[in-house]
Design a protein around this motif. Structure first.
Motif, PDB file in Angstrom:
ATOM      1  N   ILE A 283       0.829  -1.204   0.000  1.00 56.93           N
ATOM      2  CA  ILE A 283       0.000   0.000   0.000  1.00 56.93           C
ATOM      3  C   ILE A 283       0.864   1.254   0.000  1.00 56.93           C
ATOM      4  O   ILE A 283       0.545   2.243  -0.663  1.00 56.93           O
ATOM      5  CB  ILE A 283      -0.953  -0.012   1.211  1.00 56.93           C
ATOM      6  CG1 ILE A 283      -1.956  -1.167   1.089  1.00 56.93           C
ATOM      7  CG2 ILE A 283      -1.711   1.320   1.319  1.00 56.93           C
ATOM      8  CD1 ILE A 283      -2.827  -1.356   2.319  1.00 56.93           C
TER       9      ILE A 283
ATOM     10  N   PRO B 275      -7.828  -0.905   5.910  1.00 53.82           N
ATOM     11  CA  PRO B 275      -8.060  -1.885   4.846  1.00 53.82           C
ATOM     12  C   PRO B 275      -8.267  -3.278   5.411  1.00 53.82           C
ATOM     13  O   PRO B 275      -7.800  -3.597   6.509  1.00 53.82           O
ATOM     14  CB  PRO B 275      -6.759  -1.814   4.032  1.00 53.82           C
ATOM     15  CG  PRO B 275      -5.724  -1.404   5.026  1.00 53.82           C
ATOM     16  CD  PRO B 275      -6.428  -0.495   6.004  1.00 53.82           C
TER      17      PRO B 275
ATOM     18  N   THR C 111      -5.335  -7.377   1.831  1.00 55.28           N
ATOM     19  CA  THR C 111      -4.836  -6.684   0.651  1.00 55.28           C
ATOM     20  C   THR C 111      -3.705  -7.497   0.040  1.00 55.28           C
ATOM     21  O   THR C 111      -2.898  -8.092   0.758  1.00 55.28           O
ATOM     22  CB  THR C 111      -4.320  -5.278   1.022  1.00 55.28           C
ATOM     23  OG1 THR C 111      -5.345  -4.577   1.750  1.00 55.28           O
ATOM     24  CG2 THR C 111      -3.965  -4.483  -0.215  1.00 55.28           C
TER      25      THR C 111
ATOM     26  N   ALA D  98      -3.522  -3.714  -3.787  1.00 55.82           N
ATOM     27  CA  ALA D  98      -2.944  -2.567  -3.082  1.00 55.82           C
ATOM     28  C   ALA D  98      -3.163  -1.280  -3.874  1.00 55.82           C
ATOM     29  O   ALA D  98      -3.351  -0.205  -3.294  1.00 55.82           O
ATOM     30  CB  ALA D  98      -1.457  -2.802  -2.851  1.00 55.82           C
TER      31      ALA D  98
ATOM     32  N   VAL E  68      -6.704  -0.029  -3.137  1.00 55.23           N
ATOM     33  CA  VAL E  68      -6.764   0.510  -1.773  1.00 55.23           C
ATOM     34  C   VAL E  68      -6.125   1.888  -1.718  1.00 55.23           C
ATOM     35  O   VAL E  68      -6.665   2.821  -1.112  1.00 55.23           O
ATOM     36  CB  VAL E  68      -6.066  -0.447  -0.786  1.00 55.23           C
ATOM     37  CG1 VAL E  68      -5.919   0.213   0.589  1.00 55.23           C
ATOM     38  CG2 VAL E  68      -6.852  -1.746  -0.659  1.00 55.23           C
TER      39      VAL E  68
END
Length: 253
Positions: free
Chosen positions: A16, A184, A187, A206, A209
């Motif tokens: 992320i 989140p 992921t 990712a 997100v």
């Protein structure tokens, strides 16, 4: 080329954090990323610069160490940088029964997931208050909403970060500063590989997100839970959610 703001992202070389770096760079932000692995920082820096044609600064720092936050802040000051957006993304999880998880690894996780984000908030908030603007995005988890059997310390650390972020958001709003929390669910990152667990089939990308997180941050949302299924899960009673977590952990052993 005009850069509107400077963003600092911890854990910015993968998952992320990396995808957030991409989103900010694509929107012409001046991006700085932090990681404990210098070679990965160099590779990520080149990758981002080649793709987005923007300057990327890198800072090597192991944020699972107690004094790392202060060292990072000193590095930022030495560069005479004004950080407009702080993203506390660096973190990891450990799975297993509490008595089976190595104590030193648990300690490092608690420092990285809780102590370091708190320190960085406390260090970067004063200059934001002085300017009467700025944003902080803390990366928590849907695990923050219930205890996590077999991921006890990890879930608890994310619950701490969520509670802390919501409280600081209340304090910071009168200074024109936004504090938002991203929670989140599963992921598709290397998180599960580090945990030693298989990737859940329902895991979000990712990239998706990060895109949603950027949109929500711009709208100054307090708590950001990407994905309808992840949001829907929060209406279930805590005991049922805990049972689901425990069963998933047992089945993945």
């Amino acid at each position: 080329m005009v850069f509107l703001k400077n963003v600092l992202i911890t854990g910015g070389t993968s998952g992320i954090g990396y995808e957030l770096a991409c989103v900010f760079a694509a929107n012409q932000y001046h991006v700085s990323i932090v990681s404990s692995n210098y070679q990965r920082l160099l590779l990520t820096q080149k990758k981002l610069q080649d793709r987005f044609h923007v300057p990327i600064r890198i800072f090597e720092q192991d944020l699972s160490q107690l004094k790392a936050a202060e060292k990072l802040y000193s590095q930022i000051q030495a560069e005479q940088m004004n950080i407009d957006i702080l993203v506390n993304n660096a973190g990891f999880g450990l799975a297993g029964e509490t008595v089976e998880i190595d104590l030193k690894n648990d300690e490092k996780m608690m420092i990285l997931n809780m102590v370091t984000p708190v320190k960085l908030c406390k260090l970067f908030l004063p200059p934001m208050y002085e300017k009467q603007r700025g944003s902080i995005l803390n990366i928590s988890s849907t695990g923050a909403f219930q205890p996590g059997p077999f991921t006890s310390t990890y879930f608890a650390s994310k619950a701490f970060l969520l509670s802390y972020s919501k409280a600081v958001r209340f304090e910071a709003q009168k200074h024109g500063v936004h504090v938002c929390t991203l929670c989140p669910g599963a992921t598709r990152t290397n998180f599960f590989a580090r945990e030693g667990k298989p990737m859940p089939r329902t895991a979000m990308s990712a990239e998706k997100v990060a895109q949603l997180a950027y949109q929500y941050l711009k709208k100054n949302k307090s708590v950001l839970i990407p994905g309808f299924a992840n949001r829907a899960m929060q209406v279930l009673p805590t005991n049922i959610k805990m049972l689901g977590v425990a069963n998933n952990k047992r089945e993945s052993k």
